[in-house]
Motif scaffolding. Structure first.
Motif, PDB file in Angstrom:
ATOM      1  N   HIS A  37       0.848  -1.186   0.000  1.00 10.75           N
ATOM      2  CA  HIS A  37       0.000   0.000   0.000  1.00 10.75           C
ATOM      3  C   HIS A  37       0.880   1.231   0.000  1.00 10.75           C
ATOM      4  O   HIS A  37       1.635   1.449   0.919  1.00 10.75           O
ATOM      5  CB  HIS A  37      -0.901  -0.034   1.223  1.00 10.75           C
ATOM      6  CG  HIS A  37      -1.557  -1.371   1.409  1.00 10.75           C
ATOM      7  ND1 HIS A  37      -0.985  -2.366   2.159  1.00 10.75           N
ATOM      8  CD2 HIS A  37      -2.689  -1.891   0.895  1.00 10.75           C
ATOM      9  CE1 HIS A  37      -1.759  -3.434   2.104  1.00 10.75           C
ATOM     10  NE2 HIS A  37      -2.791  -3.182   1.343  1.00 10.75           N
ATOM     11  N   GLU A  85      -3.293   0.607  -3.684  1.00  5.21           N
ATOM     12  CA  GLU A  85      -2.725  -0.705  -4.010  1.00  5.21           C
ATOM     13  C   GLU A  85      -3.250  -1.082  -5.383  1.00  5.21           C
ATOM     14  O   GLU A  85      -4.335  -0.656  -5.769  1.00  5.21           O
ATOM     15  CB  GLU A  85      -3.122  -1.743  -2.959  1.00  5.21           C
ATOM     16  CG  GLU A  85      -4.619  -1.920  -2.817  1.00  5.21           C
ATOM     17  CD  GLU A  85      -5.012  -2.851  -1.680  1.00  5.21           C
ATOM     18  OE1 GLU A  85      -4.159  -3.178  -0.853  1.00  5.21           O
ATOM     19  OE2 GLU A  85      -6.169  -3.250  -1.650  1.00  5.21           O
ATOM     20  N   HIS A  93      -9.468  -7.978  -0.752  1.00  3.47           N
ATOM     21  CA  HIS A  93      -9.135  -8.512   0.566  1.00  3.47           C
ATOM     22  C   HIS A  93      -9.525  -7.536   1.652  1.00  3.47           C
ATOM     23  O   HIS A  93      -9.926  -6.406   1.373  1.00  3.47           O
ATOM     24  CB  HIS A  93      -7.629  -8.785   0.641  1.00  3.47           C
ATOM     25  CG  HIS A  93      -6.815  -7.597   0.243  1.00  3.47           C
ATOM     26  ND1 HIS A  93      -6.359  -7.423  -1.038  1.00  3.47           N
ATOM     27  CD2 HIS A  93      -6.440  -6.505   0.928  1.00  3.47           C
ATOM     28  CE1 HIS A  93      -5.724  -6.268  -1.104  1.00  3.47           C
ATOM     29  NE2 HIS A  93      -5.760  -5.681   0.078  1.00  3.47           N
ATOM     30  N   HIS A  95      -8.203  -5.935   5.651  1.00  4.75           N
ATOM     31  CA  HIS A  95      -6.909  -5.578   6.240  1.00  4.75           C
ATOM     32  C   HIS A  95      -6.903  -5.679   7.759  1.00  4.75           C
ATOM     33  O   HIS A  95      -7.871  -5.309   8.415  1.00  4.75           O
ATOM     34  CB  HIS A  95      -6.541  -4.132   5.884  1.00  4.75           C
ATOM     35  CG  HIS A  95      -6.280  -3.914   4.439  1.00  4.75           C
ATOM     36  ND1 HIS A  95      -7.145  -3.263   3.598  1.00  4.75           N
ATOM     37  CD2 HIS A  95      -5.228  -4.280   3.667  1.00  4.75           C
ATOM     38  CE1 HIS A  95      -6.648  -3.231   2.376  1.00  4.75           C
ATOM     39  NE2 HIS A  95      -5.482  -3.845   2.383  1.00  4.75           N
ATOM     40  N   GLU A 106      -2.947  -8.439   4.904  1.00  2.25           N
ATOM     41  CA  GLU A 106      -4.142  -8.702   4.107  1.00  2.25           C
ATOM     42  C   GLU A 106      -4.710 -10.107   4.332  1.00  2.25           C
ATOM     43  O   GLU A 106      -3.964 -11.054   4.560  1.00  2.25           O
ATOM     44  CB  GLU A 106      -3.799  -8.519   2.629  1.00  2.25           C
ATOM     45  CG  GLU A 106      -3.252  -7.135   2.359  1.00  2.25           C
ATOM     46  CD  GLU A 106      -2.922  -6.890   0.901  1.00  2.25           C
ATOM     47  OE1 GLU A 106      -2.630  -7.867   0.192  1.00  2.25           O
ATOM     48  OE2 GLU A 106      -2.967  -5.727   0.495  1.00  2.25           O
TER      49      GLU A 106
HETATM   50 ZN   LIG Z   1      -4.347  -4.286   0.759  1.00  2.00          ZN
END
Ligand SMILES: [Zn+2]
Ligand SMILES: [Zn+2]
Length: 323
Positions: A37, A85, A93, A95, A106
């Motif tokens: 990220h 990202e 996903h 976090h 993730e």
């Molecule tokens: Zn992520």
């Protein structure tokens, strides 16, 4: 069909009529090479290392363009700034965010997604995007160790987990058919269950070989944190079917349970496979879904044949009685 390259991936998502520009392509390529990220300013720095003439405004505009095109996802970890990202070979996903070291980890859970769908359906709500962030302290910070950069789940971790889910499902399928064969009353029914148990065994071997190959290529992969939490899905379907297989159950009922398990398994892997971004893990899910469909179809054919056999037997019985 092979997995598209980063360029093909961007081409697919480029809005129709969208102009190509060298600067933009350069920024997109720098961005796609980053795992994890990244903040907008960090991306500006990286871009400037390659080409100092590209302005900050151009990088910002390109980031927005990538978000609109689905190449980038915006994430907000509550730090007062956004991070980005990329979506290339990177499934959606949730976090885990560490408040001490600001690192994020993730994961994806089919149970959480299932719950979101259930709640949305009950409230007649159409979900488009769900953001789940769990804030807390990571293992390293909790232990007072210096924070290491978390490995972002790569395509390989995703493939590893997809294989683990498929292997667990295959294993519980094998258990189901072995037990069904033991309980079957009809000789032909028993043969079908034994045949399916054999098939599950050979698929299991193939999946395990593929898993070992993956680990051999990257031994560190084995110890990477779990990304896919698909426990309920992997073990639930056939495990529930297996407990239903009590003695005294006839072949017809056993076949119906098998059909239900295979159908559920096929639908689960297909639905997930289709929704995942292009990746090895997606392929594993879709291939597995095809196998489960074949099993389901085989069981349906057997079920129909069994019903026809029983009907003609009872017709014959009636004829004999009336003769
Ligand atoms: Zn992520
Ligand atoms: Zn931490």
């Amino acid at each position: 069909m092979s997995i598209p390259s980063a360029t093909e991936f961007v081409e697919q998502l480029r809005p129709a009529g969208g102009r190509r520009s060298d600067k933009r392509d350069f920024i997109v390529n720098v961005f796609l090479r980053q795992e994890g990220h990244i903040g907008a300013d960090a991306l500006v720095d990286l871009v400037h290392r390659g080409d100092a003439r590209i302005s900050r405004a151009t990088v910002y505009r390109t980031l927005q363009w990538m978000v609109d095109a689905g190449i980038a996802r915006r994430v907000d970890f509550g730090e007062g700034r956004l991070r980005f990202e990329h979506a290339y070979r990177h499934p959606r996903h949730f976090h885990l965010v560490c408040k001490s070291c600001s690192q994020s980890f993730e994961f994806l859970s089919s149970d959480i997604e299932g719950l979101i769908e259930e709640v949305s359906a009950a409230r007649r709500f159409t979900p488009r995007q769900s953001v789940i962030q769990i804030y807390g302290t990571c293992e390293a910070c909790e232990a007072g160790q210096p924070a290491s950069t978390p490995p972002t789940p790569t395509d390989a971790v995703f493939a590893r987990d997809a294989l683990r889910v498929a292997i667990a499902t295959e294993r519980s399928g094998l258990e189901f058919y072995t037990r069904a064969a033991r309980l079957a009353r009809d000789a032909r029914g028993r043969k079908v269950f034994l045949q399916l148990a054999e098939e599950e065994k050979s698929h299991l071997g193939t999946l395990q070989a593929r898993y070992e190959e993956l680990i051999k290529a990257d031994p560190a992969l084995e110890s990477q944190p779990t990304f896919l939490f698909f426990k309920g899905a992997a073990n639930g379907l056939f495990a529930a079917g297996t407990t239903e297989l009590k003695s005294g159950l006839d072949d017809r009922q056993a076949l119906l349970i098998g059909i239900r398990c295979e159908r559920g398994s096929h639908q689960f892997f297909k639905r997930y496979g289709e929704r995942f971004e292009e990746s090895e893990g997606k392929r594993i899910f879709l291939e597995f879904a095809d196998e489960e469909r074949e099993h389901r179809d085989l069981l349906i054919r057997e079920y129909k044949a069994l019903v026809a056999r029983q009907r003609s037997r009872s017709r014959e019985g009636r004829r004999r009685r009336t003769a």
